[in-house]
Design an enzyme around this catalytic site. Structure first.
Site, PDB file in Angstrom:
ATOM      1  N   ASP A  33       0.816  -1.221   0.000  1.00 39.54           N
ATOM      2  CA  ASP A  33       0.000   0.000   0.000  1.00 39.54           C
ATOM      3  C   ASP A  33       0.845   1.264   0.000  1.00 39.54           C
ATOM      4  O   ASP A  33       0.311   2.374   0.062  1.00 39.54           O
ATOM      5  CB  ASP A  33      -0.927   0.009   1.221  1.00 39.54           C
ATOM      6  CG  ASP A  33      -0.161  -0.117   2.538  1.00 39.54           C
ATOM      7  OD1 ASP A  33       0.760  -0.954   2.610  1.00 39.54           O
ATOM      8  OD2 ASP A  33      -0.485   0.601   3.494  1.00 39.54           O
ATOM      9  N   TYR A 153      -0.560   1.839  15.206  1.00 38.06           N
ATOM     10  CA  TYR A 153       0.792   2.363  15.365  1.00 38.06           C
ATOM     11  C   TYR A 153       0.821   3.529  16.343  1.00 38.06           C
ATOM     12  O   TYR A 153       0.103   4.517  16.139  1.00 38.06           O
ATOM     13  CB  TYR A 153       1.336   2.843  14.024  1.00 38.06           C
ATOM     14  CG  TYR A 153       1.509   1.758  12.996  1.00 38.06           C
ATOM     15  CD1 TYR A 153       2.311   0.654  13.255  1.00 38.06           C
ATOM     16  CD2 TYR A 153       0.885   1.839  11.760  1.00 38.06           C
ATOM     17  CE1 TYR A 153       2.481  -0.342  12.308  1.00 38.06           C
ATOM     18  CE2 TYR A 153       1.043   0.848  10.804  1.00 38.06           C
ATOM     19  CZ  TYR A 153       1.841  -0.234  11.081  1.00 38.06           C
ATOM     20  OH  TYR A 153       1.998  -1.217  10.142  1.00 38.06           O
ATOM     21  N   LYS A 184      -2.188  -5.544  13.705  1.00 40.31           N
ATOM     22  CA  LYS A 184      -0.825  -5.394  13.194  1.00 40.31           C
ATOM     23  C   LYS A 184      -0.200  -4.232  13.946  1.00 40.31           C
ATOM     24  O   LYS A 184      -0.764  -3.131  13.990  1.00 40.31           O
ATOM     25  CB  LYS A 184      -0.824  -5.101  11.696  1.00 40.31           C
ATOM     26  CG  LYS A 184       0.581  -4.829  11.133  1.00 40.31           C
ATOM     27  CD  LYS A 184       0.519  -4.315   9.700  1.00 40.31           C
ATOM     28  CE  LYS A 184       1.903  -3.891   9.219  1.00 40.31           C
ATOM     29  NZ  LYS A 184       1.865  -3.207   7.908  1.00 40.31           N
TER      30      LYS A 184
END
EC number: 2.2.1.10
Length: 272
Positions: A33, A153, A184
């Site tokens: 991506d 994140y 993730k």
């Protein structure tokens, strides 16, 4: 798969079986991506070539924006899973940490997706908007039986260390609490601290590959350590698609993730 025992949605379970290895119950995902956020990087200028290489190397799925389907489709039948990324933001933006939704779950289904993913920068000045998006999209995914991967994140003005175990644990837990099926996030750099991150998150965690490492051995050792600490796979982009031997490094990762081979043995898969 035992780790998905809490998921009762049959559609989700069927799709998850397409992107997780049956024996190891782990996954190797190759994110592609980066063209949206960073432009035409080396390794992604022809996505079909890269898709072919990682599929031949044994990756379980590729991840990218909906353009990946048009420009990277193999046409070889089902030999690799497809994850459609729903978030976008660019390095040219006044606020690169802000991610907006650029597609729908329904569109991902029309494109043949096995899962969708969403990017959340925990600690960004606009993080509350991304939390809202994650919560709402998780409901839509539940309605359609679509697995949801949340890229959580720690990034923002108050984040001094993106690998700090406490903030990584908070980010991972946040994603699970808001409805993600898979998280993730960053590997903390240490198996003992990452074990605590895994313990505190009810959803399985796939580690991010991170920036390109100095050596293959360094990267593969990180993967090995993370799997032994409870990680359920790896999602690595630049360390794969910018490698001189894309197929080889993919195969090496798969050997570690799915077969638990030693790093020295896995390195033999790399021919260049």
């Amino acid at each position: 798969m035992k780790m998905f025992d809490n998921i009762k949605n049959v559609g989700k379970l069927i799709r998850l079986e397409r992107i997780f290895d049956k024996k190891s119950e782990k996954t190797v995902i190759i994110p592609m991506d980066h063209g949206v956020s960073s432009g035409p990087l080396d390794g992604l200028k022809d996505m079909r070539i890269t898709t072919n290489a990682v599929a031949d190397g044994g990756a379980n799925a590729v991840l990218g924006h909906k353009g990946l389907v048009r420009h990277g489709h193999r046409g070889y039948g089902r030999d690799i899973g497809l994850i459609i990324h729903m978030s976008a933001g660019t390095s040219l933006s006044p606020d690169p940490n802000k991610k907006v939704i650029v597609t729908t779950v329904e569109d991902a289904m029309r494109l043949g997706a096995d899962a969708v993913s969403l990017h959340v920068n925990v600690g960004a000045e606009t993080d509350f908007e991304m939390y809202r998006d994650l919560g709402l999209i998780s409901e839509t995914c539940e309605q359609w039986g679509m697995p949801l991967i949340a890229m959580m994140y720690p990034r923002g003005p108050k984040i001094e260390d993106e690998k700090d175990p406490e903030v990584v644990a908070h980010a991972a837990r946040l994603g699970a609490e808001l409805g993600a099926d898979i998280i993730k996030t960053n590997y903390t750099g240490d198996p003992d601290t990452f074990k605590e991150v895994v313990k505190g998150c009810p959803a399985p965690i796939v580690i991010a590959g991170g920036p390109k490492t100095n050596t293959d051995e360094e990267f593969l050792q990180m993967v090995k350590d993370a799997m032994h600490a409870g990680g359920k796979g790896v999602a690595s982009g630049r360390n794969v698609f910018q490698h001189k031997d894309v197929k080889g490094i993919t195969s090496a990762i798969c050997k570690i993730v799915h077969e638990d081979v030693e790093v020295k043995e896995a390195l033999k898969e790399i021919k260049i």
